[in-house]
Motif scaffolding. Structure first.
Motif, mmCIF file in Angstrom:
data_model
loop_
_atom_site.group_PDB
_atom_site.id
_atom_site.type_symbol
_atom_site.label_atom_id
_atom_site.label_comp_id
_atom_site.label_asym_id
_atom_site.label_seq_id
_atom_site.Cartn_x
_atom_site.Cartn_y
_atom_site.Cartn_z
ATOM 1 N N ILE A 81 -89.885 22.306 -83.254
ATOM 2 C CA ILE A 81 -91.650 22.052 -82.416
ATOM 3 C C ILE A 81 -92.901 23.083 -83.467
ATOM 4 O O ILE A 81 -93.212 22.749 -83.911
ATOM 5 C CB ILE A 81 -92.094 22.565 -81.452
ATOM 6 N N VAL A 82 -92.675 23.874 -83.235
ATOM 7 C CA VAL A 82 -92.936 25.235 -84.388
ATOM 8 C C VAL A 82 -93.010 24.927 -85.514
ATOM 9 O O VAL A 82 -94.280 24.742 -86.819
ATOM 10 C CB VAL A 82 -92.684 26.958 -84.200
ATOM 11 N N GLN A 83 -91.832 24.547 -86.119
ATOM 12 C CA GLN A 83 -92.419 24.261 -87.646
ATOM 13 C C GLN A 83 -92.601 22.780 -88.016
ATOM 14 O O GLN A 83 -92.959 22.999 -89.429
ATOM 15 C CB GLN A 83 -90.353 24.134 -88.315
ATOM 16 N N LEU A 84 -93.705 22.085 -87.143
ATOM 17 C CA LEU A 84 -94.346 20.802 -87.350
ATOM 18 C C LEU A 84 -95.202 21.204 -87.194
ATOM 19 O O LEU A 84 -96.117 20.457 -87.247
ATOM 20 C CB LEU A 84 -93.967 20.334 -86.286
ATOM 21 N N VAL A 85 -95.881 22.521 -87.010
ATOM 22 C CA VAL A 85 -96.997 22.651 -87.506
ATOM 23 C C VAL A 85 -97.545 22.614 -88.779
ATOM 24 O O VAL A 85 -99.076 22.656 -88.912
ATOM 25 C CB VAL A 85 -97.391 24.615 -87.561
ATOM 26 N N PHE A 86 -96.596 22.962 -89.455
ATOM 27 C CA PHE A 86 -96.684 22.525 -91.592
ATOM 28 C C PHE A 86 -96.992 20.910 -92.118
ATOM 29 O O PHE A 86 -96.440 20.435 -92.735
ATOM 30 C CB PHE A 86 -96.056 23.821 -91.647
ATOM 31 N N ASP A 87 -96.716 20.029 -90.822
ATOM 32 C CA ASP A 87 -96.573 18.676 -90.973
ATOM 33 C C ASP A 87 -97.910 18.025 -91.567
ATOM 34 O O ASP A 87 -99.333 18.580 -90.979
ATOM 35 C CB ASP A 87 -96.068 17.712 -90.179
ATOM 36 N N SER A 88 -98.543 17.183 -92.041
ATOM 37 C CA SER A 88 -99.828 17.533 -92.758
ATOM 38 C C SER A 88 -100.063 16.019 -92.041
ATOM 39 O O SER A 88 -101.833 16.029 -92.191
ATOM 40 C CB SER A 88 -99.214 17.072 -94.692
ATOM 41 N N GLU A 89 -99.975 15.589 -91.047
ATOM 42 C CA GLU A 89 -100.399 14.972 -90.032
ATOM 43 C C GLU A 89 -101.437 15.751 -88.828
ATOM 44 O O GLU A 89 -101.209 16.572 -88.315
ATOM 45 C CB GLU A 89 -99.652 13.840 -89.800
ATOM 46 N N PRO A 90 -102.424 15.595 -88.978
ATOM 47 C CA PRO A 90 -103.721 16.553 -88.531
ATOM 48 C C PRO A 90 -103.158 16.051 -86.372
ATOM 49 O O PRO A 90 -102.991 17.354 -85.465
ATOM 50 C CB PRO A 90 -105.155 16.161 -87.963
ATOM 51 N N ASP A 91 -102.950 15.386 -86.050
ATOM 52 C CA ASP A 91 -102.560 13.908 -84.973
ATOM 53 C C ASP A 91 -100.957 15.644 -84.308
ATOM 54 O O ASP A 91 -100.796 15.546 -82.681
ATOM 55 C CB ASP A 91 -102.305 12.772 -84.537
ATOM 56 N N VAL A 92 -100.313 15.379 -85.390
ATOM 57 C CA VAL A 92 -99.055 16.000 -84.946
ATOM 58 C C VAL A 92 -99.525 17.511 -84.632
ATOM 59 O O VAL A 92 -98.785 17.929 -84.331
ATOM 60 C CB VAL A 92 -97.541 15.495 -86.413
ATOM 61 N N GLN A 93 -100.070 18.286 -86.126
ATOM 62 C CA GLN A 93 -100.177 19.653 -85.896
ATOM 63 C C GLN A 93 -101.406 19.945 -83.947
ATOM 64 O O GLN A 93 -100.842 20.627 -83.626
ATOM 65 C CB GLN A 93 -101.336 20.263 -86.455
ATOM 66 N N LEU A 94 -101.868 18.788 -83.938
ATOM 67 C CA LEU A 94 -102.246 19.374 -82.153
ATOM 68 C C LEU A 94 -101.689 19.093 -81.625
ATOM 69 O O LEU A 94 -101.210 20.047 -80.279
ATOM 70 C CB LEU A 94 -103.631 17.926 -82.391
ATOM 71 N N ALA A 95 -100.715 18.310 -81.922
ATOM 72 C CA ALA A 95 -99.566 18.166 -80.111
ATOM 73 C C ALA A 95 -98.639 18.965 -80.707
ATOM 74 O O ALA A 95 -98.098 19.842 -79.237
ATOM 75 C CB ALA A 95 -98.995 16.677 -80.548
ATOM 76 N N VAL A 96 -98.326 19.913 -81.303
ATOM 77 C CA VAL A 96 -97.612 20.605 -81.914
ATOM 78 C C VAL A 96 -98.561 22.228 -81.035
ATOM 79 O O VAL A 96 -98.008 23.128 -80.469
ATOM 80 C CB VAL A 96 -97.641 21.529 -82.372
ATOM 81 N N THR A 97 -99.992 22.710 -80.943
ATOM 82 C CA THR A 97 -100.396 23.538 -81.116
ATOM 83 C C THR A 97 -100.160 23.315 -78.769
ATOM 84 O O THR A 97 -100.194 24.406 -78.226
ATOM 85 C CB THR A 97 -101.676 24.045 -81.131
ATOM 86 N N GLN A 98 -101.102 21.900 -78.599
ATOM 87 C CA GLN A 98 -100.704 21.908 -77.299
ATOM 88 C C GLN A 98 -99.081 22.288 -76.030
ATOM 89 O O GLN A 98 -99.319 22.811 -75.252
ATOM 90 C CB GLN A 98 -101.120 20.200 -77.093
ATOM 91 N N ILE A 99 -98.493 21.851 -77.180
ATOM 92 C CA ILE A 99 -97.162 22.292 -76.615
ATOM 93 C C ILE A 99 -96.691 23.616 -76.960
ATOM 94 O O ILE A 99 -96.638 23.942 -75.725
ATOM 95 C CB ILE A 99 -95.891 20.986 -77.862
ATOM 96 N N LEU A 100 -97.129 24.117 -77.755
ATOM 97 C CA LEU A 100 -97.145 25.731 -77.951
ATOM 98 C C LEU A 100 -98.189 26.359 -76.639
ATOM 99 O O LEU A 100 -97.523 27.254 -75.570
ATOM 100 C CB LEU A 100 -97.765 26.591 -79.113
ATOM 101 N N SER A 101 -99.397 25.810 -76.565
ATOM 102 C CA SER A 101 -99.952 26.515 -75.305
ATOM 103 C C SER A 101 -99.773 26.416 -74.128
ATOM 104 O O SER A 101 -99.490 27.547 -73.086
ATOM 105 C CB SER A 101 -101.344 26.254 -75.644
ATOM 106 N N GLY A 102 -99.288 25.490 -74.307
ATOM 107 C CA GLY A 102 -97.987 24.397 -72.333
ATOM 108 C C GLY A 102 -97.540 25.765 -72.402
ATOM 109 O O GLY A 102 -96.799 26.266 -71.202
ATOM 110 N N LEU A 103 -96.545 25.937 -72.939
ATOM 111 C CA LEU A 103 -95.166 27.000 -72.778
ATOM 112 C C LEU A 103 -95.512 28.132 -73.144
ATOM 113 O O LEU A 103 -94.644 28.986 -72.596
ATOM 114 C CB LEU A 103 -94.127 26.563 -74.044
ATOM 115 N N CYS A 104 -96.828 29.448 -73.536
ATOM 116 C CA CYS A 104 -97.071 30.442 -73.743
ATOM 117 C C CYS A 104 -97.635 30.496 -71.969
ATOM 118 O O CYS A 104 -97.553 31.780 -72.055
ATOM 119 C CB CYS A 104 -97.949 30.686 -74.690
ATOM 120 N N VAL A 105 -97.714 29.836 -71.201
ATOM 121 C CA VAL A 105 -98.722 29.671 -69.508
ATOM 122 C C VAL A 105 -96.950 31.029 -68.800
ATOM 123 O O VAL A 105 -97.636 31.635 -68.309
ATOM 124 C CB VAL A 105 -98.958 28.341 -68.664
#
Length: 135
Positions: A81-105
């Motif tokens: 999941i984290v490695q997808l942060v480097f995906d060049s597509e903003p929609d994937v980067q946004l989804a990854v940051t939302q996933i990580l945000s949820g996992l950090c609760v």
């Protein structure tokens, strides 16, 4: 191919339905989503990222905790999941940051995010975002 694209879209739609999320996770969908992320195939990566985002965004706290625990328990899932942060597509980067945000609760899933050294991936993303906003 069109059939494959249709299949990925169906998985995305399934994960967007709150009542279907626990069944999808229980039936082993996480393994498939991690496999799609590892493939680096854009046709698979984007649906995997958005599906995982939807799986982690349930409003039912008990269900969210269970799904988050399943993601953390899935071998290599957090790292992929984290490695997808480097995906060049903003929609994937946004989804990854939302996933990580949820996992950090929750503390136990937050610990898994820290253990996977996710911060080392997020710092460059935040720096890049800051640089773009200054331009």
């Amino acid at each position: 191919t069109n059939k494959a694209t249709f299949r990925y879209m169906l998985v995305e739609q399934l994960c967007a339905v709150d009542v279907a999320r626990p069944l999808a996770v229980r039936e082993g969908l996480l393994k498939d989503l991690v496999s799609w992320m590892k493939s680096k195939d854009r046709e698979k990566v984007r649906p995997a990222a958005t599906s995982l985002r939807d799986l982690t965004s349930t409003q039912d706290k008990y269900m969210a905790g269970w799904i988050h625990s399943q993601i953390v328990s899935e071998e290599g899932a957090v790292r992929e999941i984290v490695q997808l942060v480097f995906d060049s597509e903003p929609d994937v980067q946004l989804a990854v940051t939302q996933i990580l945000s949820g996992l950090c609760v929750a503390p136990h899933t937050r610990a898994a995010v820290v253990e996977a050294q996710c911060i080392s991936f997020l710092i460059p993303l935040l720096f890049d975002d800051q640089r773009k906003s200054e331009e």
